[in-house]
Design a protein around this motif. Structure first.
Motif, PDB file in Angstrom:
ATOM      1  N   PHE A 289       0.829  -1.197   0.000  1.00 53.80           N
ATOM      2  CA  PHE A 289       0.000   0.000   0.000  1.00 53.80           C
ATOM      3  C   PHE A 289       0.872   1.259   0.000  1.00 53.80           C
ATOM      4  CE2 PHE A 289      -2.454  -3.432   1.810  1.00 53.80           C
ATOM      5  CZ  PHE A 289      -3.659  -3.337   1.135  1.00 53.80           C
ATOM      6  N   VAL A 290       0.215   2.404  -0.096  1.00 57.25           N
ATOM      7  CA  VAL A 290       0.927   3.678  -0.219  1.00 57.25           C
ATOM      8  C   VAL A 290       1.895   3.887   0.938  1.00 57.25           C
ATOM      9  CG1 VAL A 290       0.662   6.184  -0.153  1.00 57.25           C
ATOM     10  CG2 VAL A 290      -0.829   4.828  -1.613  1.00 57.25           C
ATOM     11  N   GLY A 291       1.417   3.692   2.170  1.00 58.56           N
ATOM     12  CA  GLY A 291       2.253   3.965   3.329  1.00 58.56           C
ATOM     13  C   GLY A 291       3.519   3.140   3.371  1.00 58.56           C
ATOM     14  N   PRO A 292       3.410   1.814   3.332  1.00 60.99           N
ATOM     15  CA  PRO A 292       4.622   0.987   3.369  1.00 60.99           C
ATOM     16  C   PRO A 292       5.575   1.257   2.209  1.00 60.99           C
ATOM     17  CG  PRO A 292       2.686  -0.326   3.873  1.00 60.99           C
ATOM     18  CD  PRO A 292       2.176   1.010   3.412  1.00 60.99           C
ATOM     19  N   LEU A 293       5.030   1.469   1.003  1.00 59.46           N
ATOM     20  CA  LEU A 293       5.906   1.703  -0.143  1.00 59.46           C
ATOM     21  C   LEU A 293       6.618   3.043  -0.029  1.00 59.46           C
ATOM     22  CD1 LEU A 293       7.057   0.819  -2.831  1.00 59.46           C
ATOM     23  CD2 LEU A 293       5.005   1.729  -3.958  1.00 59.46           C
TER      24      LEU A 293
ATOM     25  N   ASP B 216      -8.343  -1.328  -4.539  1.00 57.70           N
ATOM     26  CA  ASP B 216      -9.065  -2.414  -3.886  1.00 57.70           C
ATOM     27  C   ASP B 216     -10.558  -2.144  -4.027  1.00 57.70           C
ATOM     28  OD1 ASP B 216     -10.526  -3.589  -1.424  1.00 57.70           O
ATOM     29  OD2 ASP B 216      -8.590  -4.643  -1.445  1.00 57.70           O
ATOM     30  N   PRO B 217     -11.329  -3.062  -4.607  1.00 63.61           N
ATOM     31  CA  PRO B 217     -12.756  -2.798  -4.852  1.00 63.61           C
ATOM     32  C   PRO B 217     -13.568  -2.622  -3.566  1.00 63.61           C
ATOM     33  CG  PRO B 217     -12.209  -5.104  -5.286  1.00 63.61           C
ATOM     34  CD  PRO B 217     -10.917  -4.392  -5.085  1.00 63.61           C
ATOM     35  N   ARG B 218     -13.063  -3.148  -2.480  1.00 65.24           N
ATOM     36  CA  ARG B 218     -13.823  -3.041  -1.234  1.00 65.24           C
ATOM     37  C   ARG B 218     -13.510  -1.751  -0.474  1.00 65.24           C
ATOM     38  NH1 ARG B 218     -12.895  -4.583   3.990  1.00 65.24           N
ATOM     39  NH2 ARG B 218     -10.897  -5.523   3.395  1.00 65.24           N
ATOM     40  N   THR B 219     -12.208  -1.407  -0.388  1.00 66.01           N
ATOM     41  CA  THR B 219     -11.803  -0.246   0.415  1.00 66.01           C
ATOM     42  C   THR B 219     -11.495   0.987  -0.424  1.00 66.01           C
ATOM     43  OG1 THR B 219      -9.456  -0.848   0.360  1.00 66.01           O
ATOM     44  CG2 THR B 219     -10.804  -1.800   2.126  1.00 66.01           C
ATOM     45  N   GLY B 220     -11.187   0.776  -1.698  1.00 64.65           N
ATOM     46  CA  GLY B 220     -10.784   1.891  -2.544  1.00 64.65           C
ATOM     47  C   GLY B 220      -9.324   2.270  -2.383  1.00 64.65           C
TER      48      GLY B 220
END
Length: 244
Positions: A126-130, A155-159
């Motif tokens: 995800f954005v944070g870890p990367l 992610d289709p569920r969380t966006g």
């Protein structure tokens, strides 16, 4: 130092300016900024310079290509206030940055050498870890996405943005090329080339150009160091390390 100034005694601003291809206003500005030592004044208030000032101007102009204006000015200002150790530290810092740039280039070359087709697998980065892994802000990743340099899925569920293996590869490559001084618009076609698996020839050309620029900067630093050493050698020092 220009040949016609070597045996000169007192120099007018115009003499110093013409010998170095500058305007007299530029010479005055350099003196006001501390890049040149303060000039002596005639009884009528006119500036007079000496061959020592010509050496100072030689040094500054020689330092510019390798160190840039800001650092070159800071080096000369430190020398002229008697803080030679500060000046040499600034020189060392530039060399350290150049070495870091060379290591970055090597890392990019290694990354390009390791480029290979990436399996179409779902990633879970995800954005944070990367962003933490690359040492950049999340906003920078979003800016790269807006420029088309990285293309995470949602992610289709969380966006949330989800970066797969190919996205991580692209982000790393963009990060390394940005550190090499390349603009986003210069990087975009290279990333597109990598994605299309059409080869890395454009990257090869860019890396050759980058290496050539680093080598030119190394040579410029050598030239600047020689001119700075010549200036340090000709400055009449007081016991406190100042200039008479």
């Amino acid at each position: 130092m220009p040949q016609n100034l070597k045996s000169s005694g007192r120099l007018r601003p115009v003499d110093l300016a013409r010998a170095h291809g500058l305007s007299t206003q530029a010479v005055r500005n350099y003196e006001a900024a501390g890049i040149l030592p303060a000039a002596e004044r005639t009884p009528h208030g006119y500036r007079t310079y000496t061959p020592v000032h010509a050496r100072a101007l030689d040094a500054f102009l020689a330092l510019l290509p390798g160190h840039g204006h800001r650092t070159a000015a800071a080096i000369m200002q430190a020398v002229n206030r008697g803080a030679t150790d500060d000046a040499l530290r600034l020189v060392d810092e530039s060399h350290a940055q150049l070495l870091d740039d060379r290591r970055t280039l090597q890392a990019v070359e290694a990354a390009v050498g390791d480029l290979a087709p990436v399996p179409q697998e779902r990633g879970d980065t995800f954005v944070g870890p990367l962003s933490r892994r690359l040492g950049i802000r999340p906003a920078t990743l979003r800016k790269w996405e807006h420029a088309g340099l990285v293309q995470p899925r949602r992610d289709p569920r969380t966006g949330y943005r989800v970066y797969g293996a190919a996205d991580v590869r692209d982000a790393r490559l963009v990060h390394q090329l940005r550190r090499g001084g390349y603009l986003l618009e210069q990087i975009a076609p290279l990333i597109a080339q990598v994605r299309s698996a059409g080869g890395v020839a454009p990257l090869d050309a860019m890396l050759r150009d980058w290496r050539a620029r680093l080598s030119a900067r190394s040579r410029a630093m050598l030239t600047g160091a020689a001119a700075l050493d010549a200036y340090l050698a000709c400055r009449p020092a007081t016991p406190e390390g100042g200039v008479r």
